[in-house]
Design an enzyme around this catalytic site. Sequence first.
Site, PDB file in Angstrom:
ATOM      1  N   HIS A 145       0.808  -1.213   0.000  1.00  0.00           N
ATOM      2  CA  HIS A 145       0.000   0.000   0.000  1.00  0.00           C
ATOM      3  C   HIS A 145       0.850   1.274   0.000  1.00  0.00           C
ATOM      4  O   HIS A 145       0.342   2.358  -0.276  1.00  0.00           O
ATOM      5  CB  HIS A 145      -0.996   0.004   1.168  1.00  0.00           C
ATOM      6  CG  HIS A 145      -0.405   0.299   2.507  1.00  0.00           C
ATOM      7  ND1 HIS A 145      -0.110  -0.686   3.425  1.00  0.00           N
ATOM      8  CD2 HIS A 145      -0.064   1.457   3.104  1.00  0.00           C
ATOM      9  CE1 HIS A 145       0.376  -0.141   4.531  1.00  0.00           C
ATOM     10  NE2 HIS A 145       0.425   1.165   4.350  1.00  0.00           N
ATOM     11  N   SER A 165       4.608   2.693   7.797  1.00  0.00           N
ATOM     12  CA  SER A 165       4.269   1.515   6.994  1.00  0.00           C
ATOM     13  C   SER A 165       5.457   1.064   6.153  1.00  0.00           C
ATOM     14  O   SER A 165       6.101   1.877   5.481  1.00  0.00           O
ATOM     15  CB  SER A 165       3.088   1.820   6.072  1.00  0.00           C
ATOM     16  OG  SER A 165       1.921   2.023   6.816  1.00  0.00           O
ATOM     17  N   ASP A 203       0.166  -7.617   1.487  1.00  0.00           N
ATOM     18  CA  ASP A 203       0.589  -6.225   1.632  1.00  0.00           C
ATOM     19  C   ASP A 203       2.117  -6.115   1.640  1.00  0.00           C
ATOM     20  O   ASP A 203       2.700  -5.403   2.458  1.00  0.00           O
ATOM     21  CB  ASP A 203       0.003  -5.605   2.906  1.00  0.00           C
ATOM     22  CG  ASP A 203       0.023  -4.082   2.854  1.00  0.00           C
ATOM     23  OD1 ASP A 203       0.226  -3.525   1.759  1.00  0.00           O
ATOM     24  OD2 ASP A 203      -0.128  -3.444   3.919  1.00  0.00           O
TER      25      ASP A 203
END
Length: 381
Positions: free
Chosen positions: A116, A225, A146
Amino acid sequence: MIPSPQPRRGPGFVGRWLLITASIAALMVLWHALPLVESWWAPRDGAPRTVTPRGDLAADERATIELFEKSRDSVVYISTAQRVLDVWTRNVFTVPRGTGSGFIWDDAGHVVTNFHVIEGASQATVKLADGRDYPAALVGASPAHDIAVLRIGVGFKRPPPVPIGTSHDLKVGQKVFAIGNPFGLDWTLTTGIVSALDRSLPNERGGPPIEHLIQTDAAINPGNSGGPLLDSAGRLIGINTAIYSPSGASAGIGFAVPVDTVMRVVPQLIKTGRYVRPALGIEADEALNERLSALTGIEGVFVLRVTPGSAADKAGLRGVTRSAEGLVPGDVIVAVEGKPVTSVAQLLARLDDYRVGDTVRVTLRRGEDIREVAVTLQPGV
């Protein structure tokens, strides 16, 4: 008996009380003003204060500092951009899209991050801890996990890969350390513990949920992230991937993809550019499966069809067949390696714990009988 007359309190008595009250008030004012008066007479040479010796750092502080200094060079800052078409001028221009974190995977310049972080971007730039910037190329991605792999061309002074650990032996309460770039504040260290294990989150892109996530209370915010979650030995144990927060900021509940999953997925992405899921070779439908479970009261995955020549076919699994009396129900998969299976998504997640070519024990319900068969997993579609 005549009472004796009471003494009269004349003006002198009131005056004395007023004098006492005024004196007390004056003393209080003087007491509060004393520091100000003292400052008027204090020397104004601005002499520096004497530094109080601190002493040695605590052992855990030294260990944390050493961990950060050793790991920092393996963590990168990722910024992405997107090409946009101006519908009026028909010109194409590039606009910033977002930022995130990542880490060096090997000496070949591979960088691992979250999918992402780079999703929807047309270009990405990787910044190293020493300030060097490199354009990155996409090697491969697995949206279901992911995870994405980029590659940069570092000609000299290559940053060290992050040491790899394991996640299957983690314990709740272990110390963990997250390094990343929250809100663009580069190379930030936060600490916490393993709060829980084996969490799952819905996959926002559809498909099976992301399983076996590590929950931690180490502060993870937007921009973290893709960054590494490390154990106290400085080894990678997960990729920081998501937070649970009503406000969008850290609320002490963060999630990381475990390194055992990363170790299965990343080598495939580097080798082939995509992740091939292990499969049985059956057909099932989630919506129909839910209806059949409700009608029959049986929890499991109803096998609708077995692909001829597939791993399931070789193991003897049966799908729905037609007879003179009508449709004959097929097998119902109720467990894989002893772990219960109640939905198609959960079956896919269970199989994802293994590699193509592994043999797994599948527990079936066939009519009233329960049986177990061995299936050698094949590549999925």
